[in-house]
Design a protein around this motif. Structure first.
Motif, PDB file in Angstrom:
ATOM      1  N   ARG B  82       0.869  -1.179   0.000  1.00 37.89           N
ATOM      2  CA  ARG B  82       0.000   0.000   0.000  1.00 37.89           C
ATOM      3  C   ARG B  82       0.899   1.220   0.000  1.00 37.89           C
ATOM      4  O   ARG B  82       1.676   1.413   0.929  1.00 37.89           O
ATOM      5  CB  ARG B  82      -0.881  -0.042   1.259  1.00 37.89           C
ATOM      6  CG  ARG B  82      -1.797   1.130   1.403  1.00 37.89           C
ATOM      7  CD  ARG B  82      -3.062   0.819   2.201  1.00 37.89           C
ATOM      8  NE  ARG B  82      -2.802   0.051   3.423  1.00 37.89           N
ATOM      9  CZ  ARG B  82      -3.769  -0.424   4.202  1.00 37.89           C
ATOM     10  NH1 ARG B  82      -5.030  -0.187   3.903  1.00 37.89           N
ATOM     11  NH2 ARG B  82      -3.481  -1.104   5.287  1.00 37.89           N
ATOM     12  N   ARG B  83       0.785   2.039  -1.042  1.00 39.91           N
ATOM     13  CA  ARG B  83       1.636   3.228  -1.157  1.00 39.91           C
ATOM     14  C   ARG B  83       0.769   4.470  -1.311  1.00 39.91           C
ATOM     15  O   ARG B  83      -0.292   4.406  -1.938  1.00 39.91           O
ATOM     16  CB  ARG B  83       2.516   3.117  -2.400  1.00 39.91           C
ATOM     17  CG  ARG B  83       3.561   2.027  -2.326  1.00 39.91           C
ATOM     18  CD  ARG B  83       4.591   2.261  -3.418  1.00 39.91           C
ATOM     19  NE  ARG B  83       3.926   2.382  -4.732  1.00 39.91           N
ATOM     20  CZ  ARG B  83       3.978   1.452  -5.676  1.00 39.91           C
ATOM     21  NH1 ARG B  83       4.637   0.342  -5.465  1.00 39.91           N
ATOM     22  NH2 ARG B  83       3.370   1.644  -6.827  1.00 39.91           N
ATOM     23  N   PRO B  84       1.242   5.600  -0.800  1.00 40.58           N
ATOM     24  CA  PRO B  84       0.489   6.845  -1.042  1.00 40.58           C
ATOM     25  C   PRO B  84       0.479   7.144  -2.536  1.00 40.58           C
ATOM     26  O   PRO B  84       1.465   6.931  -3.234  1.00 40.58           O
ATOM     27  CB  PRO B  84       1.280   7.891  -0.252  1.00 40.58           C
ATOM     28  CG  PRO B  84       2.605   7.276   0.016  1.00 40.58           C
ATOM     29  CD  PRO B  84       2.401   5.805   0.057  1.00 40.58           C
ATOM     30  N   SER B  85      -0.653   7.620  -3.020  1.00 47.00           N
ATOM     31  CA  SER B  85      -0.775   7.948  -4.435  1.00 47.00           C
ATOM     32  C   SER B  85      -0.084   9.275  -4.721  1.00 47.00           C
ATOM     33  O   SER B  85      -0.088  10.184  -3.896  1.00 47.00           O
ATOM     34  CB  SER B  85      -2.259   8.047  -4.804  1.00 47.00           C
ATOM     35  OG  SER B  85      -2.400   8.708  -6.043  1.00 47.00           O
ATOM     36  N   SER B  86       0.510   9.351  -5.887  1.00 40.96           N
ATOM     37  CA  SER B  86       1.182  10.599  -6.247  1.00 40.96           C
ATOM     38  C   SER B  86       0.185  11.609  -6.807  1.00 40.96           C
ATOM     39  O   SER B  86       0.386  12.818  -6.703  1.00 40.96           O
ATOM     40  CB  SER B  86       2.280  10.312  -7.282  1.00 40.96           C
ATOM     41  OG  SER B  86       1.758   9.505  -8.326  1.00 40.96           O
ATOM     42  N   ARG B  87      -0.905  11.114  -7.370  1.00 39.71           N
ATOM     43  CA  ARG B  87      -1.875  12.024  -7.989  1.00 39.71           C
ATOM     44  C   ARG B  87      -2.886  12.584  -7.003  1.00 39.71           C
ATOM     45  O   ARG B  87      -3.420  13.662  -7.184  1.00 39.71           O
ATOM     46  CB  ARG B  87      -2.638  11.297  -9.107  1.00 39.71           C
ATOM     47  CG  ARG B  87      -1.791  10.888 -10.284  1.00 39.71           C
ATOM     48  CD  ARG B  87      -2.616  10.000 -11.163  1.00 39.71           C
ATOM     49  NE  ARG B  87      -3.372   9.062 -10.305  1.00 39.71           N
ATOM     50  CZ  ARG B  87      -3.462   7.762 -10.519  1.00 39.71           C
ATOM     51  NH1 ARG B  87      -2.901   7.229 -11.559  1.00 39.71           N
ATOM     52  NH2 ARG B  87      -4.141   6.989  -9.701  1.00 39.71           N
ATOM     53  N   ASP B  88      -3.189  11.793  -5.966  1.00 43.91           N
ATOM     54  CA  ASP B  88      -4.220  12.204  -5.005  1.00 43.91           C
ATOM     55  C   ASP B  88      -3.733  11.816  -3.616  1.00 43.91           C
ATOM     56  O   ASP B  88      -3.656  10.635  -3.293  1.00 43.91           O
ATOM     57  CB  ASP B  88      -5.543  11.504  -5.343  1.00 43.91           C
ATOM     58  CG  ASP B  88      -6.678  11.994  -4.460  1.00 43.91           C
ATOM     59  OD1 ASP B  88      -6.407  12.494  -3.353  1.00 43.91           O
ATOM     60  OD2 ASP B  88      -7.837  11.868  -4.880  1.00 43.91           O
ATOM     61  N   ARG B  89      -3.445  12.820  -2.820  1.00 39.75           N
ATOM     62  CA  ARG B  89      -2.820  12.512  -1.542  1.00 39.75           C
ATOM     63  C   ARG B  89      -3.762  11.851  -0.540  1.00 39.75           C
ATOM     64  O   ARG B  89      -3.341  11.408   0.518  1.00 39.75           O
ATOM     65  CB  ARG B  89      -2.208  13.783  -0.941  1.00 39.75           C
ATOM     66  CG  ARG B  89      -0.809  14.049  -1.504  1.00 39.75           C
ATOM     67  CD  ARG B  89      -0.175  15.222  -0.805  1.00 39.75           C
ATOM     68  NE  ARG B  89      -0.909  16.465  -1.079  1.00 39.75           N
ATOM     69  CZ  ARG B  89      -0.722  17.596  -0.405  1.00 39.75           C
ATOM     70  NH1 ARG B  89       0.137  17.645   0.589  1.00 39.75           N
ATOM     71  NH2 ARG B  89      -1.412  18.673  -0.724  1.00 39.75           N
ATOM     72  N   ARG B  90      -5.070  11.786  -0.886  1.00 41.02           N
ATOM     73  CA  ARG B  90      -5.982  11.044  -0.016  1.00 41.02           C
ATOM     74  C   ARG B  90      -5.878   9.541  -0.273  1.00 41.02           C
ATOM     75  O   ARG B  90      -6.149   8.719   0.598  1.00 41.02           O
ATOM     76  CB  ARG B  90      -7.443  11.454  -0.304  1.00 41.02           C
ATOM     77  CG  ARG B  90      -7.769  12.846   0.108  1.00 41.02           C
ATOM     78  CD  ARG B  90      -9.124  13.211  -0.450  1.00 41.02           C
ATOM     79  NE  ARG B  90      -9.148  13.069  -1.909  1.00 41.02           N
ATOM     80  CZ  ARG B  90     -10.202  13.368  -2.664  1.00 41.02           C
ATOM     81  NH1 ARG B  90     -11.320  13.777  -2.096  1.00 41.02           N
ATOM     82  NH2 ARG B  90     -10.138  13.242  -3.962  1.00 41.02           N
ATOM     83  N   ALA B  91      -5.504   9.211  -1.495  1.00 42.10           N
ATOM     84  CA  ALA B  91      -5.637   7.815  -1.944  1.00 42.10           C
ATOM     85  C   ALA B  91      -4.376   7.002  -1.701  1.00 42.10           C
ATOM     86  O   ALA B  91      -3.287   7.543  -1.527  1.00 42.10           O
ATOM     87  CB  ALA B  91      -5.989   7.795  -3.421  1.00 42.10           C
ATOM     88  N   ARG B  92      -4.549   5.675  -1.680  1.00 39.61           N
ATOM     89  CA  ARG B  92      -3.431   4.744  -1.577  1.00 39.61           C
ATOM     90  C   ARG B  92      -3.434   3.885  -2.816  1.00 39.61           C
ATOM     91  O   ARG B  92      -4.475   3.351  -3.205  1.00 39.61           O
ATOM     92  CB  ARG B  92      -3.604   3.830  -0.356  1.00 39.61           C
ATOM     93  CG  ARG B  92      -4.084   4.523   0.897  1.00 39.61           C
ATOM     94  CD  ARG B  92      -3.079   5.569   1.357  1.00 39.61           C
ATOM     95  NE  ARG B  92      -3.431   6.052   2.689  1.00 39.61           N
ATOM     96  CZ  ARG B  92      -3.035   5.443   3.802  1.00 39.61           C
ATOM     97  NH1 ARG B  92      -2.311   4.365   3.724  1.00 39.61           N
ATOM     98  NH2 ARG B  92      -3.384   5.923   4.974  1.00 39.61           N
ATOM     99  N   GLU B  93      -2.267   3.720  -3.399  1.00 36.86           N
ATOM    100  CA  GLU B  93      -2.149   2.834  -4.553  1.00 36.86           C
ATOM    101  C   GLU B  93      -1.747   1.447  -4.090  1.00 36.86           C
ATOM    102  O   GLU B  93      -0.889   1.292  -3.235  1.00 36.86           O
ATOM    103  CB  GLU B  93      -1.089   3.379  -5.523  1.00 36.86           C
ATOM    104  CG  GLU B  93      -1.572   4.577  -6.305  1.00 36.86           C
ATOM    105  CD  GLU B  93      -0.481   5.152  -7.191  1.00 36.86           C
ATOM    106  OE1 GLU B  93       0.631   4.574  -7.217  1.00 36.86           O
ATOM    107  OE2 GLU B  93      -0.731   6.185  -7.840  1.00 36.86           O
ATOM    108  N   LEU B  94      -2.378   0.444  -4.688  1.00 37.36           N
ATOM    109  CA  LEU B  94      -2.141  -0.943  -4.282  1.00 37.36           C
ATOM    110  C   LEU B  94      -1.366  -1.692  -5.362  1.00 37.36           C
ATOM    111  O   LEU B  94      -1.644  -1.558  -6.544  1.00 37.36           O
ATOM    112  CB  LEU B  94      -3.481  -1.636  -4.021  1.00 37.36           C
ATOM    113  CG  LEU B  94      -4.369  -0.929  -3.002  1.00 37.36           C
ATOM    114  CD1 LEU B  94      -5.740  -1.570  -2.935  1.00 37.36           C
ATOM    115  CD2 LEU B  94      -3.715  -0.922  -1.635  1.00 37.36           C
TER     116      LEU B  94
END
Lengths: 154, 154
Positions: B82-94
């Motif tokens: 689970r990584r912080p998204s670069s495009r949306d700081r609310r989201a997590r990229e999986l």
DNA sequence: TGATATTGCTCAGTATGCTGACTATCAGTA
DNA sequence: TACTGATAGTCAGCATACTGAGCAATATCA
């Protein structure tokens, strides 16, 4: 790779998810606060007065460790009573209360409505066929879960 | 009074109960420790690298509050990241890990075997028909649960 | 731009379901 | 009758699912 939609397990989970949501919504609209699980337990207690917890669990295929909490909540709501059995000091006899009877009676239209809604995408014939196939698959898999369906020992 | 066996809601619960038990048994026999829910999430992450949690939840119809714990456990087992998204700081990229890929690959026969076992009471034709009817009922009821199925927004 | 609404995620609380362990009791048998 | 195994119920712990609330960040629009 198979799609989720080709997995009976996924479809089972999704259909159950919708069925529970529909049940809770209909029951709440009717002014009651009862889960599908609590409803089935209460209806079964009414139909089998004085039964013990293991028998109840077998009749509706609940795990014996799950039934404890379900009955706790029915008792707490004043819909059922739990009494020590006179024949077996390990067992508890279950009875429905007057309030439980009233609730069951008044809630029935909402429960039946919920069953219709969860099949609303199907024709009457398709709904019957779905239930037939589910019953058949369930019968073949009954022993595969920890909480199989059991007849009452009368 | 209707019997439980005439209630699609009850049949749904029972079929799902058996489906989960069969899945867990087959997967454990194969030497793995993964739930049906975790499997579906992991397979969906693999098929959609970098997706966020809400999208994942929509693709498999999980509640957004449920997915958090599921991912926690996949991460804890080293199968996903689970990584912080670069495009949306609310989201997590999986992302799926190498270990996750290996697990998915090795577990597939057990998963497919489980799907067969849960339909073992039905003929091939009946199994297909059951899945068709479930898909149809689910499609009609999709919006009735808090966690409906959603397409990925690409 | 500034206010407002929406969205992504998390958390607390509740209700199934399960595994496994435990106590108390009962039943069958040596 | 004493021993052994089975049974009724509970409990702790874990994994879904949900409700409702809240925070931070983004989107929208006057």
């Amino acid at each position: 790779m198979k799609d989720n939609n080709d997995m009976p397990g996924h479809l089972a989970r999704r259909f159950q998810q919708i069925a529970v949501a529909v049940f809770l919504a209909e029951v709440e609209d009717a002014g009651f606060d009862l889960t599908p699980v609590q409803y089935a337990a209460l209806a079964t207690i009414k139909a089998n007065p004085g039964l013990d917890q293991v028998t109840l669990a077998g009749l509706i295929a609940y795990d014996r460790t799950t039934i404890t909490g379900v009955i706790d909540r029915l008792v707490q709501k004043g819909l059922a009573e739990r009494r020590p059995s006179s024949r077996d000091r390990r067992a508890r006899e279950l009875e429905i209360t007057g309030e439980g009877r009233r609730t069951l009676r008044k809630i029935t239209p909402a429960v039946e409505s919920a069953q219709r809604i969860m099949l609303r995408g199907l024709s009457a014939k398709e709904g019957e066929e779905l239930m037939r196939l589910l019953r058949k698959a369930i019968a073949a898999g009954n022993e595969l879960s920890r909480a199989p369906l059991r007849d009452a020992q009368v």
